[in-house]
Design a protein around this motif. Structure first.
Motif, PDB file in Angstrom:
ATOM      1  N   ALA A  22       0.837  -1.202   0.000  1.00 39.39           N
ATOM      2  CA  ALA A  22       0.000   0.000   0.000  1.00 39.39           C
ATOM      3  C   ALA A  22       0.876   1.258   0.000  1.00 39.39           C
ATOM      4  O   ALA A  22       0.578   2.228  -0.702  1.00 39.39           O
ATOM      5  N   CYS A  23       1.961   1.239   0.776  1.00 42.37           N
ATOM      6  CA  CYS A  23       2.865   2.390   0.822  1.00 42.37           C
ATOM      7  C   CYS A  23       3.527   2.621  -0.537  1.00 42.37           C
ATOM      8  O   CYS A  23       3.656   3.756  -0.980  1.00 42.37           O
ATOM      9  N   GLU A  24       3.947   1.527  -1.188  1.00 39.45           N
ATOM     10  CA  GLU A  24       4.581   1.669  -2.498  1.00 39.45           C
ATOM     11  C   GLU A  24       3.615   2.233  -3.525  1.00 39.45           C
ATOM     12  O   GLU A  24       3.974   3.101  -4.327  1.00 39.45           O
ATOM     13  N   GLU A  25       2.355   1.760  -3.495  1.00 35.36           N
ATOM     14  CA  GLU A  25       1.352   2.277  -4.440  1.00 35.36           C
ATOM     15  C   GLU A  25       1.082   3.751  -4.176  1.00 35.36           C
ATOM     16  O   GLU A  25       0.956   4.551  -5.104  1.00 35.36           O
ATOM     17  N   ARG A  26       1.007   4.104  -2.911  1.00 36.34           N
ATOM     18  CA  ARG A  26       0.766   5.502  -2.548  1.00 36.34           C
ATOM     19  C   ARG A  26       1.923   6.379  -3.030  1.00 36.34           C
ATOM     20  O   ARG A  26       1.709   7.453  -3.590  1.00 36.34           O
ATOM     21  N   PHE A  27       3.155   5.913  -2.826  1.00 34.67           N
ATOM     22  CA  PHE A  27       4.314   6.675  -3.266  1.00 34.67           C
ATOM     23  C   PHE A  27       4.314   6.842  -4.784  1.00 34.67           C
ATOM     24  O   PHE A  27       4.578   7.923  -5.297  1.00 34.67           O
ATOM     25  N   SER A  38       4.123  10.457  -6.615  1.00 30.19           N
ATOM     26  CA  SER A  38       5.173  10.990  -7.485  1.00 30.19           C
ATOM     27  C   SER A  38       4.610  11.284  -8.875  1.00 30.19           C
ATOM     28  O   SER A  38       5.004  12.261  -9.507  1.00 30.19           O
ATOM     29  N   LYS A  39       3.652  10.457  -9.342  1.00 27.13           N
ATOM     30  CA  LYS A  39       3.012  10.728 -10.634  1.00 27.13           C
ATOM     31  C   LYS A  39       2.250  12.057 -10.560  1.00 27.13           C
ATOM     32  O   LYS A  39       2.330  12.891 -11.461  1.00 27.13           O
ATOM     33  N   TYR A  40       1.512  12.241  -9.449  1.00 32.34           N
ATOM     34  CA  TYR A  40       0.738  13.472  -9.256  1.00 32.34           C
ATOM     35  C   TYR A  40       1.667  14.686  -9.200  1.00 32.34           C
ATOM     36  O   TYR A  40       1.402  15.715  -9.793  1.00 32.34           O
TER      37      TYR A  40
END
Length: 54
Positions: free
Chosen positions: A9-14, A18-20
């Motif tokens: 979940a943390c990796e997906e959030r990161f 970063s994309k945003y």
């Protein structure tokens, strides 16, 4: 929640953060470029209107 699920979940959030952030920077850059082009056009128009005989 298991540790693996939490890390995923943390990796997906990161990744989405970063994309945003990249998109935001690109939009801010485009806005700045647009404004400087607009200012250059206005300056050129003003210059041309001053050179025109009355």
């Amino acid at each position: 929640m298991s540790l693996d699920a939490y890390m995923q979940a943390c990796e997906e959030r990161f990744a989405s953060d970063s994309k945003y952030r990249r998109r935001l920077q690109r939009e801010l850059f485009n806005t700045d470029a647009q404004q400087s082009i607009q200012r250059a056009l206005e300056a050129a128009r003003f210059d041309a209107s001053m050179r025109r005989p009355a």
